[in-house]
Scaffold this active site. Structure first.
Site, mmCIF file in Angstrom:
data_model
loop_
_atom_site.group_PDB
_atom_site.id
_atom_site.type_symbol
_atom_site.label_atom_id
_atom_site.label_comp_id
_atom_site.label_asym_id
_atom_site.label_seq_id
_atom_site.Cartn_x
_atom_site.Cartn_y
_atom_site.Cartn_z
ATOM 1 C CG HIS A 1 -26.266 -14.878 56.366
ATOM 2 N ND1 HIS A 1 -25.146 -15.668 56.253
ATOM 3 C CD2 HIS A 1 -26.224 -14.330 57.606
ATOM 4 C CE1 HIS A 1 -24.451 -15.609 57.389
ATOM 5 N NE2 HIS A 1 -25.084 -14.797 58.220
ATOM 6 N N GLY B 1 -17.825 -12.295 63.114
ATOM 7 C CA GLY B 1 -18.693 -13.283 63.758
ATOM 8 C C GLY B 1 -19.570 -14.047 62.790
ATOM 9 C CG ASN C 1 -22.269 -10.429 60.961
ATOM 10 O OD1 ASN C 1 -22.005 -9.253 61.189
ATOM 11 N ND2 ASN C 1 -23.187 -11.090 61.648
HETATM 12 P P1 AMP Z 1 -23.998 -14.960 61.156
HETATM 13 O O1 AMP Z 1 -23.597 -15.092 62.588
HETATM 14 O O2 AMP Z 1 -23.977 -13.583 60.600
HETATM 15 O O3 AMP Z 1 -23.291 -15.975 60.267
HETATM 16 O O4 AMP Z 1 -25.549 -15.346 61.138
HETATM 17 C C1 AMP Z 1 -26.020 -16.636 61.072
HETATM 18 C C2 AMP Z 1 -27.425 -16.617 61.571
HETATM 19 O O5 AMP Z 1 -28.065 -17.802 61.152
HETATM 20 C C3 AMP Z 1 -27.554 -16.559 63.102
HETATM 21 O O6 AMP Z 1 -28.284 -15.400 63.473
HETATM 22 C C4 AMP Z 1 -28.304 -17.839 63.444
HETATM 23 O O7 AMP Z 1 -29.239 -17.672 64.475
HETATM 24 C C5 AMP Z 1 -28.992 -18.182 62.120
HETATM 25 N N1 AMP Z 1 -29.279 -19.581 61.899
HETATM 26 C C6 AMP Z 1 -28.430 -20.634 62.027
HETATM 27 N N2 AMP Z 1 -29.062 -21.776 61.698
HETATM 28 C C7 AMP Z 1 -30.335 -21.448 61.361
HETATM 29 C C8 AMP Z 1 -31.489 -22.182 60.933
HETATM 30 N N3 AMP Z 1 -31.464 -23.517 60.786
HETATM 31 N N4 AMP Z 1 -32.621 -21.497 60.663
HETATM 32 C C9 AMP Z 1 -32.658 -20.159 60.823
HETATM 33 N N5 AMP Z 1 -31.614 -19.417 61.204
HETATM 34 C C10 AMP Z 1 -30.471 -20.040 61.485
#
Ligand code: AMP
Ligand code: ZN
Length: 112
Positions: free
Chosen positions: A99, A92, A86
């Site tokens: 990542h 979103g 994303n």
């Molecule tokens: P995005 O919405 O593409 O920015 O994805 C961010 C992702 O990070 C989401 O799927 C969250 O569930 C995940 N996320 C946020 N904080 C953590 C954390 N501390 N450990 C693991 N995953 C996380």
């Protein structure tokens, strides 16, 4: 970068369900999995989107993809998986640290 949750995970300052780590990338379990297997691959270096790629970062991303391709079967993804990145607000993106979502462990739909 200060206050970036993924920088803190990369530095080991907050715990994660790590499945792979080397000197430049980390792969760990998403805390709110969208699919049976949901991993995140991050570069340890902080930058937000592919708009910030230079040659060195592009090469790093290439190495990350290569590593995912090699290791995916060992994570239970031998029957296929989806990679998603994303980029920015309308997509979103909630964490401003690049990542790659690695999604699988079940049949994924692809429709509107
Ligand atoms: P995005 O919405 O593409 O920015 O994805 C961010 C992702 O990070 C989401 O799927 C969250 O569930 C995940 N996320 C946020 N904080 C953590 C954390 N501390 N450990 C693991 N995953 C996380
Ligand atoms: Zn960061």
């Amino acid at each position: 970068m200060e206050n970036c949750v993924f920088c803190k995970i990369a530095k080991g300052e907050i715990p994660s369900g790590k499945v792979y780590e080397d000197d430049e990338i980390l792969v760990f379990k998403d805390i709110e999995p969208l699919t049976k297997i949901h991993l995140l691959c991050i570069p340890k270096e902080h930058f937000k989107t592919v708009a910030e790629l230079d040659d060195a970062r592009a090469a790093l991303l290439g190495r990350a993809l290569k590593k995912i391709g090699k290791l995916a079967p060992s994570w239970g993804l031998e029957n296929g998986y989806r990679l998603v990145m994303n980029q920015g607000e309308e997509a979103g993106q909630s964490v401003p640290h690049l990542h790659i979502h690695i999604l699988g462990g079940e049949r994924l739909r692809w429709e509107k």
